[in-house]
Each structure stands twice: as C-alpha cells, then as structure tokens.
Write a protein that holds these residues in place. Structure first.
Motif, short mmCIF file in Angstrom:
data_model
loop_
_atom_site.label_atom_id
_atom_site.label_comp_id
_atom_site.label_asym_id
_atom_site.label_seq_id
_atom_site.Cartn_x
_atom_site.Cartn_y
_atom_site.Cartn_z
N ILE A 198 0.88 -1.24 0.01
CA ILE A 198 0.10 -0.14 -0.01
C ILE A 198 0.69 1.15 0.04
CG2 ILE A 198 -2.03 -1.15 1.08
CD1 ILE A 198 -1.05 0.30 3.71
N ALA A 199 2.14 1.04 0.27
CA ALA A 199 3.04 2.01 0.27
C ALA A 199 4.42 1.74 -0.21
CB ALA A 199 2.96 2.79 1.72
N PRO A 200 5.40 2.75 -0.46
CA PRO A 200 6.74 2.17 -0.80
C PRO A 200 7.30 1.31 0.33
CG PRO A 200 6.63 4.36 -1.22
CD PRO A 200 5.23 4.06 -0.72
N PRO A 201 8.38 0.71 0.42
CA PRO A 201 8.92 -0.29 1.08
C PRO A 201 9.29 0.29 2.34
CG PRO A 201 9.32 -1.20 -1.01
CD PRO A 201 8.88 0.13 -1.16
N ASP A 202 9.78 1.47 2.36
CA ASP A 202 10.37 2.20 3.46
C ASP A 202 9.51 3.29 4.09
OD1 ASP A 202 10.17 4.04 1.34
OD2 ASP A 202 12.29 4.82 1.30
N ASP A 203 8.16 3.00 3.69
CA ASP A 203 6.92 3.96 4.53
C ASP A 203 6.63 3.30 5.83
OD1 ASP A 203 4.31 4.85 4.82
OD2 ASP A 203 4.83 6.11 3.15
N PRO A 204 6.45 4.28 6.72
CA PRO A 204 6.09 3.53 8.16
C PRO A 204 4.59 2.72 7.89
CG PRO A 204 6.71 5.94 8.40
CD PRO A 204 6.78 5.56 6.84
#
Length: 149
Positions: free
Chosen positions: A12-18
């Motif tokens: 749902i978000a980039p791999p480094d997103d919280p």
C-alpha cells in the motif's frame, strides 16, 4: 518432482514507508522460518540487506509490486509453513500492508528437483493460470487438494 510457488502483492506504500514497516520489519523473520522448515528447498533472494527480503526484485519496475518465489519438497510441507506457523498470522493481516489485487496473484506448479525457477518463468505460470484456470501446468490450493484425492 518438487513444488514451486509464486505469490505476488502490491504494498500500500513504498517499502520504506511507516505504513508497511511492521511487514518489512518481519520479512527476515518469516523468510528465516521458511528456510528452517522441513521440506524447504529454495527461495528467490534479494540483496541480502537486512529487512528487505527480496523486495528489490520488483515486478514491472514498481518497487511496491513484490514477489515471493520458493520451491518445496511436497505440498504438505508448504501448506504447513503457510497455514501452520507464524506465517499464517501475517497472511491473515495482509490487508494491512497490501492492496487487494484484481488479477491472479498466486500459482503453484511442479518442477524437476534441482530447479530454481526464474521470476519470468513464474510470472508466465501465473499468466497461464489466469488465462486458462487451474490445470496440471499451473494451479492453486483447491486444484492441488482435489488432484490428491
């Protein structure tokens, strides 16, 4: 023959997103568990960077579109890992980290012992299942269970 499996998903978000941190923080733990399971043969690996799993191996250049590709000695051993270990806890929570995909996202097929399938081969198997349904060439859990009876 061994059993290969491909499971794809889009975060749902980039791999480094919280938003996906809990999933990413547990990749090494779950992958390590798989590698210690009876019947585990091989898994597609990424760079080896901690907490990344094989997320560098994205699909169509989209870093949020990731794949898990592995080979197991038997269906029962894969099934034990998927549904009978900590992996199942994360599987049940996949909606927290992954988009709901409209297209086919899981496939299994038989490979000769010693085979390490490529992602391109696995995606072709996924496309085959999507286009033709379950068959001896590409199948899901229901077909596999029915064929075993």
């Amino acid at each position: 023959m061994h059993l290969a499996e491909l499971n794809i998903g889009r975060l749902i978000a980039p791999p480094d997103d919280p938003l996906v941190a809990e999933f990413m923080d547990n990749l090494d733990r779950i992958n390590g568990l798989a590698k210690r399971m009876p019947g585990f043969v091989w898994m597609m690996e990424g760079s080896g960077e901690p907490g990344r799993g094989n997320t560098e191996t994205c699909i169509d250049g989209d870093p949020r579109f990731i794949a898990n590709l592995s080979v197991w000695e038997t269906p029962a051993q894969l099934e034990t890992f998927v549904f009978g270990t900590l992996h199942n806890t994360f599987l049940k929570r996949r909606q927290a980290w992954f988009e709901a995909l409209e297209q086919m996202h899981f496939v299994m097929w038989w490979v000769e012992e010693g085979t390490e399938p490529t992602l391109d081969e696995a995606l072709a198997k996924l496309d085959h299942r999507a286009a033709h349904g379950d068959s001896p060439d590409a199948f899901g859990w229901d077909w596999l269970r029915a064929a075993a009876q």
